[in-house]
Scaffold this motif. Sequence first.
Motif, PDB file in Angstrom:
ATOM      1  N   UNK A   1      21.683  77.691  -4.856  1.00 45.73           N
ATOM      2  CA  UNK A   1      21.182  76.331  -5.027  1.00 45.73           C
ATOM      3  C   UNK A   1      20.820  75.783  -3.638  1.00 45.73           C
ATOM      4  N   UNK A   2      19.724  75.071  -3.591  1.00 45.29           N
ATOM      5  CA  UNK A   2      19.199  74.609  -2.291  1.00 45.29           C
ATOM      6  C   UNK A   2      20.028  73.444  -1.756  1.00 45.29           C
ATOM      7  N   UNK A   3      20.348  73.517  -0.431  1.00 46.23           N
ATOM      8  CA  UNK A   3      21.036  72.450   0.304  1.00 46.23           C
ATOM      9  C   UNK A   3      20.115  72.024   1.452  1.00 46.23           C
ATOM     10  N   UNK A   4      19.925  70.729   1.587  1.00 48.77           N
ATOM     11  CA  UNK A   4      19.020  70.248   2.656  1.00 48.77           C
ATOM     12  C   UNK A   4      19.736  69.219   3.531  1.00 48.77           C
ATOM     13  N   UNK A   5      19.475  69.310   4.835  1.00 49.32           N
ATOM     14  CA  UNK A   5      20.013  68.365   5.819  1.00 49.32           C
ATOM     15  C   UNK A   5      18.866  67.970   6.736  1.00 49.32           C
ATOM     16  N   UNK A   6      18.233  66.836   6.362  1.00 48.93           N
ATOM     17  CA  UNK A   6      17.032  66.404   7.064  1.00 48.93           C
ATOM     18  C   UNK A   6      15.988  67.515   6.995  1.00 48.93           C
ATOM     19  N   UNK A   7      15.696  68.147   8.118  1.00 44.87           N
ATOM     20  CA  UNK A   7      14.678  69.193   8.117  1.00 44.87           C
ATOM     21  C   UNK A   7      15.266  70.603   8.007  1.00 44.87           C
ATOM     22  N   UNK A   8      16.573  70.719   7.921  1.00 42.40           N
ATOM     23  CA  UNK A   8      17.229  72.013   7.823  1.00 42.40           C
ATOM     24  C   UNK A   8      17.634  72.297   6.373  1.00 42.40           C
ATOM     25  N   UNK A   9      17.623  73.586   6.005  1.00 38.84           N
ATOM     26  CA  UNK A   9      17.963  73.983   4.640  1.00 38.84           C
ATOM     27  C   UNK A   9      18.944  75.154   4.654  1.00 38.84           C
ATOM     28  N   UNK A  10      19.695  75.248   3.586  1.00 44.84           N
ATOM     29  CA  UNK A  10      20.648  76.347   3.403  1.00 44.84           C
ATOM     30  C   UNK A  10      20.758  76.626   1.895  1.00 44.84           C
ATOM     31  N   UNK A  11      21.460  77.668   1.582  1.00 44.83           N
ATOM     32  CA  UNK A  11      21.669  78.040   0.167  1.00 44.83           C
ATOM     33  C   UNK A  11      23.154  77.939  -0.159  1.00 44.83           C
ATOM     34  N   UNK A  12      23.445  77.436  -1.354  1.00 45.79           N
ATOM     35  CA  UNK A  12      24.833  77.278  -1.806  1.00 45.79           C
ATOM     36  C   UNK A  12      25.096  78.270  -2.952  1.00 45.79           C
ATOM     37  N   UNK A  13      26.226  78.956  -2.857  1.00 44.58           N
ATOM     38  CA  UNK A  13      26.712  79.824  -3.923  1.00 44.58           C
ATOM     39  C   UNK A  13      28.079  79.303  -4.364  1.00 44.58           C
ATOM     40  N   UNK A  14      28.368  79.458  -5.623  1.00 44.96           N
ATOM     41  CA  UNK A  14      29.637  78.951  -6.175  1.00 44.96           C
ATOM     42  C   UNK A  14      30.397  80.117  -6.784  1.00 44.96           C
TER      43      UNK A  14
END
Length: 453
Positions: A132-145
């Motif tokens: 699932x996409x995670x965004x912090x201003x202009x930065x992005x990461x992926x989340x796994x559960x």
Amino acid sequence: MRRPLFSSLYGRIFAVFWLTLFLVVITLLLLPNLDPRAQHTIPEPQIFKLNQTAERISNRISAMPGELNRKLNSITRHDRHDGARVYFTTLDGEVIAPHGRNKALRNFVTIADSPEAPRQKLYGRWMMAGPFAISDNNQQALMYVGRFWREKPPFFIQILDKPFQLLLLTMLVSTPLLLWLAWAISRPARRLQQAAERVATGQFSPDPKLEQGSVEFQQAGASFNQMVQAINQMIGGQQRLLSDISHELRSPLTRLRMATALAQRKQGESKELSRIDTEAERLEQMISELLELSRMQVNSHQQRETSDAHSLWFEMLEDAQFEAEQCQKTLSYNPLQAWPISGNPNLLISAVENVVRNAIKYGDNVIQVQIVPVEHQLMITVDDNGEGVPDDELNDIFRPFYRVSTARDRSSGGTGLGLAITESAIRQHSGTIVASRSPLGGLRMSITLPLNT
């Protein structure tokens, strides 16, 4: 005419093989969709919930100062999300938080890396879902559960994980098919066996049911019925031949006896004429008994009915007892009960009566008759205290025209057909008759007949 494929025995085996193969293929096609250990799509309600979690985390890290990696590590250390654990990776699949070796996560990242199509997969008891996409201003990461899988594995997964249980399941599934195949093969075979047993007991009647079942058994049944009909025709021809011969022989015998009587009237009694008349009478009796034996072999399967020992032989034994008393002999028999017997009543009465009267004729003064049930058979034993039969001739006395060299010879007036007729009648009723030495010193005749249980 072209027959349906499955009417053949090979066709049925072919059908069972392809049906089993079809079930195996269907199982293999369905397993990936039912096995939680395989990669699956996430149900919509769960996707909605996980997207909300990703959105909340995005809002939180956007309000937090510092670098993205530090903020994500902070969240993984302090937060729990409904009992689940969250993991974060870069868009390239490098683990950001939490740090450490997680084989399940690293494997799952390689097969699920698109936030537009999140997936889930079970690793042991740990269910991974994402990304699932995670965004912090202009930065992005992926989340796994990851969450602990509390449900028991499906039954078929437990079976597949244990080879012994898989073998039992395979046997359980294949057994009904094999039983059906065995039934389809054995049913017409049993019919054919029963028909052969009927023929062995002298019942030469075709059975239309033999021409049912697979093509192979239909052909075998048709051939068997043709054989029975051919035997019937052959025996019928033999019977007609014997009837014609008897008719042709009886006419000159009758004329011979009339001529002998006229000669005796004109010339008086003489040894020569008496001998001619005696031999002619004996020959006529022999022809009559020979015809009776032939008719018995042909028609013994007709007029069969269920009766019992008491109604069959009680009156005959009473008459035989009276006859023995007139000859200054003693005949004894045990009380008879209604033991059920199936067969031709006249033949059964005649067969036992012949043995009893032979015992009266050749016994000195004691005759014993015993009729008792033994398991599923009726045992009839007739003993006398006469001269008996030599041991080496006991098996031969049932042959037609055979006479022993003792008191049971031609001078006694016998034709040698009485015991042959008796043996034929007993055999046609699936019974046996055996001659042996009697404890009384004479001959013992042992007859066994099947009880109608």
